[in-house]
Design a protein around this motif. Structure first.
Motif, PDB file in Angstrom:
ATOM      1  N   MET A   1       0.842  -1.173   0.000  1.00 34.41           N
ATOM      2  CA  MET A   1       0.000   0.000   0.000  1.00 34.41           C
ATOM      3  C   MET A   1       0.888   1.237   0.000  1.00 34.41           C
ATOM      4  SD  MET A   1      -2.742   1.274   2.837  1.00 34.41           S
ATOM      5  CE  MET A   1      -4.264   0.783   2.091  1.00 34.41           C
ATOM      6  N   SER A   2       0.529   2.212  -0.810  1.00 33.44           N
ATOM      7  CA  SER A   2       1.283   3.447  -0.927  1.00 33.44           C
ATOM      8  C   SER A   2       1.048   4.346   0.274  1.00 33.44           C
ATOM      9  CB  SER A   2       0.846   4.172  -2.203  1.00 33.44           C
ATOM     10  OG  SER A   2       1.439   5.439  -2.270  1.00 33.44           O
ATOM     11  N   ARG A   3       2.039   5.156   0.580  1.00 33.78           N
ATOM     12  CA  ARG A   3       1.899   6.100   1.685  1.00 33.78           C
ATOM     13  C   ARG A   3       1.009   7.266   1.288  1.00 33.78           C
ATOM     14  NH1 ARG A   3       7.303   7.678   4.403  1.00 33.78           N
ATOM     15  NH2 ARG A   3       6.423   7.017   6.362  1.00 33.78           N
ATOM     16  N   GLY A   4       0.638   7.387   0.014  1.00 26.12           N
ATOM     17  CA  GLY A   4      -0.219   8.471  -0.420  1.00 26.12           C
ATOM     18  C   GLY A   4       0.569   9.659  -0.928  1.00 26.12           C
ATOM     19  N   SER A   5      -0.175  10.673  -1.258  1.00 25.33           N
ATOM     20  CA  SER A   5       0.421  11.877  -1.814  1.00 25.33           C
ATOM     21  C   SER A   5       0.856  12.846  -0.722  1.00 25.33           C
ATOM     22  CB  SER A   5      -0.593  12.574  -2.716  1.00 25.33           C
ATOM     23  OG  SER A   5      -0.905  11.757  -3.812  1.00 25.33           O
ATOM     24  N   GLU A   6       1.810  13.678  -1.092  1.00 26.77           N
ATOM     25  CA  GLU A   6       2.264  14.741  -0.208  1.00 26.77           C
ATOM     26  C   GLU A   6       1.895  16.069  -0.862  1.00 26.77           C
ATOM     27  OE1 GLU A   6       5.850  14.172   2.241  1.00 26.77           O
ATOM     28  OE2 GLU A   6       6.481  12.926   0.555  1.00 26.77           O
ATOM     29  N   HIS A   7       1.794  17.098  -0.035  1.00 31.11           N
ATOM     30  CA  HIS A   7       1.418  18.420  -0.531  1.00 31.11           C
ATOM     31  C   HIS A   7       2.551  19.397  -0.262  1.00 31.11           C
ATOM     32  CE1 HIS A   7      -2.597  16.913  -1.189  1.00 31.11           C
ATOM     33  NE2 HIS A   7      -2.497  16.336  -0.006  1.00 31.11           N
ATOM     34  N   MET A   8       3.033  19.991  -1.330  1.00 31.59           N
ATOM     35  CA  MET A   8       4.152  20.924  -1.267  1.00 31.59           C
ATOM     36  C   MET A   8       3.663  22.292  -1.710  1.00 31.59           C
ATOM     37  SD  MET A   8       7.477  20.867  -3.789  1.00 31.59           S
ATOM     38  CE  MET A   8       8.305  19.502  -2.990  1.00 31.59           C
ATOM     39  N   GLN A   9       4.197  23.326  -1.106  1.00 31.36           N
ATOM     40  CA  GLN A   9       3.889  24.672  -1.564  1.00 31.36           C
ATOM     41  C   GLN A   9       5.172  25.343  -2.006  1.00 31.36           C
ATOM     42  OE1 GLN A   9       0.998  26.918   0.528  1.00 31.36           O
ATOM     43  NE2 GLN A   9       1.838  28.859  -0.103  1.00 31.36           N
TER      44      GLN A   9
END
Length: 148
Positions: A1-9
């Motif tokens: 299972m993937s750790r999911g997406s990250e959000h960068m600014q």
């Protein structure tokens, strides 16, 4: 299972004589380049405060982009920003990812690379990277962070 997406600014700061129009154009160009990478989304950031009667364009924070990416794409995004800033009238690109932040400026490529490697090493050490080395227990870290 993937750790999911990250959000960068990403927040661009223009050179002292930059105007809003030029910064907006630079931001759009960086967005186009980022979309060429394996990222999920790259969107303009909405301004926190929009005055009553403002135009729709005023609702966008000029120079700011929100990037949604898989942890494995982090190195390629940072590398793109590093090379993109070299020949642009941009003083800095501030990068925020979770509680971590990095500010790249028109410094030497070697200095920028050291900053990027330190940023990635810190994320790997805290287990937030999701890439190679994130699951290291206490064994030595893989080839991260040149010493000089």
């Amino acid at each position: 299972m993937s750790r999911g997406s990250e959000h960068m600014q990403l927040v661009l700061t223009g050179v002292p004589d930059s105007d809003r129009e030029e910064l907006d154009e630079l931001t759009r160009h960086l967005r186009e380049r980022l979309l060429e990478l394996d990222v999920d989304r790259v969107e303009p950031v909405r301004a926190d405060h929009v005055p009553a009667g403002a135009k729709p364009a005023d609702a966008i924070a000029v120079g700011a982009l929100a990037v949604t990416l898989a942890p494995l794409a982090l190195r390629s995004v940072l590398g793109l920003v590093q090379t993109w800033i070299e020949n642009r009238p941009v003083r800095t690109v501030s990068i925020t990812l979770g509680d971590d932040s990095l500010e790249l400026e028109a410094a030497s490529a070697a200095d920028q690379q050291r900053l990027i490697e330190a940023f990635l090493a810190a994320r790997t050490a805290t287990g937030e990277d999701g890439g190679r080395g994130a699951d290291d227990d206490s064994s030595g870290a893989p080839d991260v962070g040149p010493e000089g």
